[in-house]
Design an enzyme around this catalytic site. Structure first.
Site, PDB file in Angstrom:
ATOM      1  N   ARG A  67     -48.336 -22.691   1.570  1.00  0.00           N
ATOM      2  CA  ARG A  67     -49.669 -22.764   2.161  1.00  0.00           C
ATOM      3  C   ARG A  67     -49.724 -22.012   3.485  1.00  0.00           C
ATOM      4  O   ARG A  67     -48.784 -22.056   4.265  1.00  0.00           O
ATOM      5  CB  ARG A  67     -50.047 -24.235   2.401  1.00  0.00           C
ATOM      6  CG  ARG A  67     -51.343 -24.408   3.140  1.00  0.00           C
ATOM      7  CD  ARG A  67     -51.753 -25.866   3.248  1.00  0.00           C
ATOM      8  NE  ARG A  67     -50.947 -26.655   4.162  1.00  0.00           N
ATOM      9  CZ  ARG A  67     -51.059 -26.613   5.504  1.00  0.00           C
ATOM     10  NH1 ARG A  67     -51.917 -25.790   6.077  1.00  0.00           N
ATOM     11  NH2 ARG A  67     -50.303 -27.391   6.252  1.00  0.00           N
ATOM     12  N   LEU A 118     -45.051 -32.637  15.244  1.00  0.00           N
ATOM     13  CA  LEU A 118     -45.541 -31.273  15.020  1.00  0.00           C
ATOM     14  C   LEU A 118     -45.925 -30.553  16.315  1.00  0.00           C
ATOM     15  O   LEU A 118     -46.560 -31.113  17.201  1.00  0.00           O
ATOM     16  CB  LEU A 118     -46.782 -31.355  14.117  1.00  0.00           C
ATOM     17  CG  LEU A 118     -47.529 -30.044  13.847  1.00  0.00           C
ATOM     18  CD1 LEU A 118     -46.694 -29.110  12.998  1.00  0.00           C
ATOM     19  CD2 LEU A 118     -48.868 -30.320  13.161  1.00  0.00           C
ATOM     20  N   HIS A 150     -42.553 -26.922   8.121  1.00  0.00           N
ATOM     21  CA  HIS A 150     -43.243 -26.279   9.247  1.00  0.00           C
ATOM     22  C   HIS A 150     -42.181 -25.770  10.207  1.00  0.00           C
ATOM     23  O   HIS A 150     -41.239 -26.497  10.537  1.00  0.00           O
ATOM     24  CB  HIS A 150     -44.153 -27.287   9.950  1.00  0.00           C
ATOM     25  CG  HIS A 150     -45.142 -26.642  10.873  1.00  0.00           C
ATOM     26  ND1 HIS A 150     -44.762 -26.041  12.045  1.00  0.00           N
ATOM     27  CD2 HIS A 150     -46.486 -26.480  10.784  1.00  0.00           C
ATOM     28  CE1 HIS A 150     -45.844 -25.548  12.645  1.00  0.00           C
ATOM     29  NE2 HIS A 150     -46.891 -25.801  11.898  1.00  0.00           N
ATOM     30  N   ARG A 192     -45.341 -19.388   7.000  1.00  0.00           N
ATOM     31  CA  ARG A 192     -44.461 -20.479   7.434  1.00  0.00           C
ATOM     32  C   ARG A 192     -43.116 -20.511   6.718  1.00  0.00           C
ATOM     33  O   ARG A 192     -42.090 -20.784   7.338  1.00  0.00           O
ATOM     34  CB  ARG A 192     -45.171 -21.822   7.236  1.00  0.00           C
ATOM     35  CG  ARG A 192     -46.256 -22.020   8.252  1.00  0.00           C
ATOM     36  CD  ARG A 192     -46.947 -23.350   8.084  1.00  0.00           C
ATOM     37  NE  ARG A 192     -47.961 -23.485   9.120  1.00  0.00           N
ATOM     38  CZ  ARG A 192     -48.868 -24.450   9.159  1.00  0.00           C
ATOM     39  NH1 ARG A 192     -48.895 -25.369   8.211  1.00  0.00           N
ATOM     40  NH2 ARG A 192     -49.750 -24.501  10.134  1.00  0.00           N
ATOM     41  N   PHE A 232     -53.501 -16.950  13.404  1.00  0.00           N
ATOM     42  CA  PHE A 232     -52.606 -17.927  12.795  1.00  0.00           C
ATOM     43  C   PHE A 232     -51.682 -17.236  11.801  1.00  0.00           C
ATOM     44  O   PHE A 232     -51.983 -16.143  11.323  1.00  0.00           O
ATOM     45  CB  PHE A 232     -53.423 -19.004  12.082  1.00  0.00           C
ATOM     46  CG  PHE A 232     -53.116 -20.399  12.565  1.00  0.00           C
ATOM     47  CD1 PHE A 232     -53.640 -20.854  13.751  1.00  0.00           C
ATOM     48  CD2 PHE A 232     -52.302 -21.250  11.818  1.00  0.00           C
ATOM     49  CE1 PHE A 232     -53.361 -22.144  14.200  1.00  0.00           C
ATOM     50  CE2 PHE A 232     -52.018 -22.534  12.266  1.00  0.00           C
ATOM     51  CZ  PHE A 232     -52.546 -22.989  13.448  1.00  0.00           C
ATOM     52  N   HIS A 259     -43.505 -30.848   6.146  1.00  0.00           N
ATOM     53  CA  HIS A 259     -44.851 -30.906   6.694  1.00  0.00           C
ATOM     54  C   HIS A 259     -45.946 -31.105   5.649  1.00  0.00           C
ATOM     55  O   HIS A 259     -46.887 -31.848   5.879  1.00  0.00           O
ATOM     56  CB  HIS A 259     -45.112 -29.599   7.444  1.00  0.00           C
ATOM     57  CG  HIS A 259     -46.426 -29.520   8.159  1.00  0.00           C
ATOM     58  ND1 HIS A 259     -46.810 -30.445   9.093  1.00  0.00           N
ATOM     59  CD2 HIS A 259     -47.438 -28.626   8.081  1.00  0.00           C
ATOM     60  CE1 HIS A 259     -48.011 -30.123   9.572  1.00  0.00           C
ATOM     61  NE2 HIS A 259     -48.418 -29.041   8.958  1.00  0.00           N
ATOM     62  N   GLU A 314     -48.723 -24.156  14.935  1.00  0.00           N
ATOM     63  CA  GLU A 314     -48.548 -22.717  14.850  1.00  0.00           C
ATOM     64  C   GLU A 314     -49.508 -22.008  15.802  1.00  0.00           C
ATOM     65  O   GLU A 314     -49.297 -20.860  16.186  1.00  0.00           O
ATOM     66  CB  GLU A 314     -48.890 -22.320  13.407  1.00  0.00           C
ATOM     67  CG  GLU A 314     -48.526 -20.960  12.969  1.00  0.00           C
ATOM     68  CD  GLU A 314     -48.663 -20.884  11.451  1.00  0.00           C
ATOM     69  OE1 GLU A 314     -47.802 -21.428  10.750  1.00  0.00           O
ATOM     70  OE2 GLU A 314     -49.651 -20.304  10.973  1.00  0.00           O
ATOM     71  N   GLN A 346     -43.757 -27.566   2.078  1.00  0.00           N
ATOM     72  CA  GLN A 346     -43.753 -26.710   3.252  1.00  0.00           C
ATOM     73  C   GLN A 346     -42.930 -27.327   4.371  1.00  0.00           C
ATOM     74  O   GLN A 346     -43.155 -28.481   4.748  1.00  0.00           O
ATOM     75  CB  GLN A 346     -45.179 -26.509   3.752  1.00  0.00           C
ATOM     76  CG  GLN A 346     -45.241 -25.665   5.008  1.00  0.00           C
ATOM     77  CD  GLN A 346     -46.594 -25.029   5.175  1.00  0.00           C
ATOM     78  OE1 GLN A 346     -47.520 -25.651   5.675  1.00  0.00           O
ATOM     79  NE2 GLN A 346     -46.720 -23.806   4.714  1.00  0.00           N
TER      80      GLN A 346
END
Lengths: 597, 236
Positions: free
Chosen positions: A398, A252, A242, A286, A119, A353, A255, A240
């Site tokens: 994050r 969404l 995304h 991100r 990730f 996000h 990732e 954030q």
């Protein structure tokens, strides 16, 4: 209006991952607990998380919590508190294994262990190469987790108040928290939930932006309630975006798609992330990927007739692997982008996000505020966990999979702290002030009698457009300044919202008007905090704070290595130091450095 | 898609105001970006804020916006507006008490879900690490654990309409099999006992409406068949 009073040892507001995890601690300890939730628990937004939950189980590649901690601190651009980050990364294996024991259907490795995938921003050996740390149930990890947690609560006989919307926090003259007021959707009836402990697990407020991956219910209710009751909000300038929301729809795309080998391409088919993050490429953090995509689009290399998006390409992956590891993504792409990702790439854009900031807490889940010279004095009777809280483990940005971990670790931790405080006799049922419900009743009475007012839909739209334009992926000094003025105007309009529907029964209009009050607090906090922070850090990047030798990436540690605290009353700002010291001697502080991937 | 107007016939009932339910004819102008039925309903609400329905994730994972759409149960957020014949007729999910407009009382539905003990039972001391399960064993849970509890299936099932208090219904039985199929669960016998009566399981007559309407393409009928097989195997 007649206001019923109900008394509990504890009231938890919100039944997503954090609320359900906290509820388990309390129910299993035998505390009389009420969990209030405005939707049936399995409808909470945790359900939409896709790619996984981080834990250094090391099932497929070597891993340990030290590496995870390093990645998280670096991901936070050093704004995260290192004591809370150490606590979270150390606890990760325990809370994930617990979930497996609760029945969560994780995917499996060939030797029967929990399946893990790479990730963004997660690495082995302090940034050297991608690591397989994200524990996944296909691309439905949040759904599998939320259902497993709900099911475990059914086993524990947790008492839920389903479709009850919390309205306001009740505090006494000392500032102690005594519970909340709440409205039952079906009847419109208002009750006081009087409790020794109040836990907020109300999620984020991604609906302040026009383009958002978030559910309709993500209206920052707990954050708004806390702000109205005088609690400051921490680091609200950090949102954030995304990298991969479906262009146009906002839905969404995990990732995990890039974790499984997906590649971002611009109009000429170039894998542009190689230029921005030579080491981790598409799996950079991100904020880095979202900025790279926005730069590609701004410089004319976007795709489609309007050159307004880039493409997420998995056509080179084996179709059986897509069907096995990313089945939900395939459905979403077909449903919302009109493409089958086995055959054609998915059009994506950075989309709001996650709320990194929130109600300030420590790693125990206690809400902390500045008082008598101490920056972090616990508020008696008040706890928070999950996206509504700021522990702060995510700092300025994050890492993916750290949100599901956050809600497990801090949901449990807040629950444990409440149980400890309860069992040691530190909690008591304090007398309710006579005016405990007055604020809520006044808000409802105003809505009932408002004439010549503003439409909730129009004011909400203006707020979302203002935030999108003035506090997006890249931020500009003049736009931020205008944004502060504009949001103040929108907030004034929100005080005069009017609804046509006056029914007592399941009144969605009333609910949306009350939710807008909460969103407005969050939007004000965001724009004011963002305008004031004159540096670039993590997800907050300003045109007037560029990358220089003195301030790498525009980050100005000399002046801005500190948490923002915003108070609703008077839009007042305060700051407190970042905790750069870990919790134990097991690890040395992660020293400040320039962030590169 | 361009701007267009779409006509609806919608079930309306507000017990606070209406003596009885009625069907309302209403037209709404859509923007080019409006693709799903839920987008249209949100436009409708901007026009008439008394129009009531549940919604949350708008991507088919939370299960809030189930309703009866042109006679068939489905999720508003996953239904393409332009695929529907007009006027689009919307009614609450059939067979459950209506609270208001498209909002139904789901108490009975969740009562049945809870009745199958929807949680893993394993009484061995918890090991330090995860319990092992092979990829093949885990595969058995596919098509079961993905249920979003939207109730499209149970409220399309004639057996559930007839005996909502006695027949568990497709959603609850799918969940029951999800735990029966899990190699980590130790409660097989008690779970089968719990379903062994003339109604709880055996009121399923394989009409398969549940399969037809499931927005997640799950197959409760197949799961129910497997539970029946387990019952038979246990008996011999």
């Amino acid at each position: 209006m007649n206001v019923a009073k109900r008394t509990f040892d504890a009231v938890i507001v919100g039944a997503g991952g954090a609320g359900l995890r906290a509820a388990l601690q309390l129910s299993e300890a035998g505390m009389k607990t009420a969990v209030l939730t405005k939707v049936f628990p399995t409808r909470s937004h945790t359900v939409a998380a896709q790619g996984g939950v981080a834990a250094s189980l090391g099932n497929s590649t070597e891993d340990n919590w030290h590496w995870h901690m390093y990645d998280t601190v670096k991901g936070s651009d050093w704004l995260g508190d290192q004591d809370a980050i150490e606590f979270m990364c150390k606890k990760a294996n325990e809370v994930v294994v617990e979930l497996e024991h609760y029945g969560m259907p994780f995917d499996r490795t060939d030797n029967g262990k929990i399946y893990q995938r790479p990730f963004g921003g997660h690495s082995m050996n302090y940034g050297q190469a991608p690591v397989m740390r994200s524990c996944a149930a296909a691309d439905r990890t949040g759904h599998a987790m939320l259902h497993a947690l709900y099911q475990r609560n059914v086993r524990a006989n947790t008492q839920f108040f389903v479709e009850w919307m919390a309205l306001d926090l009740i505090r006494n003259e000392n500032g102690d928290v005594l519970g909340v007021t709440a409205m039952e959707m079906e009847t419109g009836e208002v009750s006081i939930f009087h409790a020794k402990a109040t836990v907020f697990a109300t999620g984020g407020a991604g609906r302040i932006y026009h383009s958002s991956t978030n559910a309709f219910i993500n209206t920052g209710d707990g954050v708004g309630m806390a702000a109205r009751a005088g609690i400051p909000l921490e680091d609200m300038e950090f949102w954030q975006f995304h990298p991969t929301g479906v262009a146009g729809a906002g839905v969404l795309i995990t990732e995990g798609v890039r974790g499984e080998g997906g590649i971002l391409r611009n109009a000429s088919g170039e894998r542009f992330m190689e230029r921005y993050a030579p080491n981790l490429k598409d799996l950079a953090s991100r904020d880095v990927v979202s900025r790279a995509m926005t730069t590609e689009i701004n410089e004319g290399r976007g795709c489609g007739p309007d050159k307004d998006h880039v493409l997420l390409d998995i056509t080179h992956l084996a179709p059986e692997n897509i069907m096995k590891r990313l089945p939900g993504i395939r459905e979403i792409a077909i449903q919302f982008a009109g493409v089958d990702p086995i055959k054609a790439p998915i059009p994506v854009v950075p989309t709001c996000h996650y709320q990194m900031g929130g109600i300030p807490t420590n790693y125990k889940g206690q809400v902390v505020v500045p008082k008598d010279g101490n920056h972090n004095t616990p508020v008696v009777g008040f706890y928070a966990a999950g996206e509504c809280a700021c522990a702060s483990v995510h700092g300025a940005n994050r890492l993916g999979t750290n949100s599901l971990l956050d809600l497990l670790v801090f949901g449990k931790s807040a629950g444990e702290t409440v149980v400890e405080d309860f069992q040691s006799g530190n909690l008591s049922l304090k007398p309710l002030p006579a005016d405990a419900a007055d604020v809520s009743l006044a808000r409802l009475a105003r809505l009932e009698s408002q004439t010549g007012g503003e439409s909730v839909f129009d004011v909400g739209l203006e707020m979302r457009r203002t935030m999108q334009k003035h506090a997006g992926v890249f931020r500009f000094d003049d736009l931020l300044k205008q944004g502060v003025t504009k949001m103040a105007e929108v907030a004034e309009r929100a005080k005069r919202t009017e609804i046509a529907d006056k029914s007592k029964v399941w009144n969605v209009a009333r609910m949306e008007a009350l939710e807008l009050d909460n969103l407005i607090e969050v939007a004000r906090a965001t724009i004011v905090s963002a305008e004031a922070r004159k540096e670039s850090r993590g997800a907050h990047v300003r045109d007037d704070a560029p990358d220089t030798a003195e301030n790498p990436n525009g980050r100005d540690d000399a002046n801005w290595l500190k948490h923002t605290l915003w108070y609703s009353e008077g839009n007042r700002l305060d700051y407190k130091p970042v905790n750069l010291k870990p919790l134990s001697d097991d690890v040395k502080p992660i020293a400040l450095a320039k962030r590169t991937y | 898609m361009s701007k267009r107007s779409v006509s609806f016939k919608i079930y309306r009932y507000d017990p606070d105001r209406d003596e009885k339910p009625y069907m309302q004819d209403i037209t709404v102008e859509l923007e080019a970006s409006d693709k799903k039925l839920l987008d249209a309903l949100v436009r409708l609400r901007a026009k008439d804020d008394s129009m009531s329905f549940r919604r949350s994730c708008r991507e088919g994972v939370c299960g809030s916006d189930a309703m009866n759409i042109n006679g068939k149960n489905g999720l508003a957020c996953l239904t393409d507006i332009d695929s529907l014949a007009q006027p689009i007729t919307l009614r609450p999910l059939p067979g459950l008490p209506v609270i208001r407009d498209l909002i139904v009382d789901m108490t009975q539905f969740f009562k049945q879900y809870h009745s199958i003990k929807p949680y893993l039972v394993n009484n061995d001391p918890a090991p330090e690490r995860e319990r092992l399960q092979s990829p093949e064993e885990r595969e058995e849970l596919n098509g079961l654990y993905e249920c979003i509890l939207c109730a499209c299936c149970s409220t399309s099932c004639p057996s559930f309409w007839w005996n909502p208090d006695k027949f568990v219904g497709p959603a609850g039985l799918l969940a029951a099999y999800r735990f029966l199929a899990d190699t980590r669960d130790q409660d097989t016998n008690a779970r089968l006992d719990n379903l062994e009566d003339p109604y709880r399981l055996f009121r399923c007559h394989s009409i398969m409406n549940c399969v037809d309407v499931c927005p997640k393409s799950l197959n409760p009928t197949k799961a129910i068949g497997k539970i029946k097989d387990m019952m038979v195997r246990r008996a011999v």
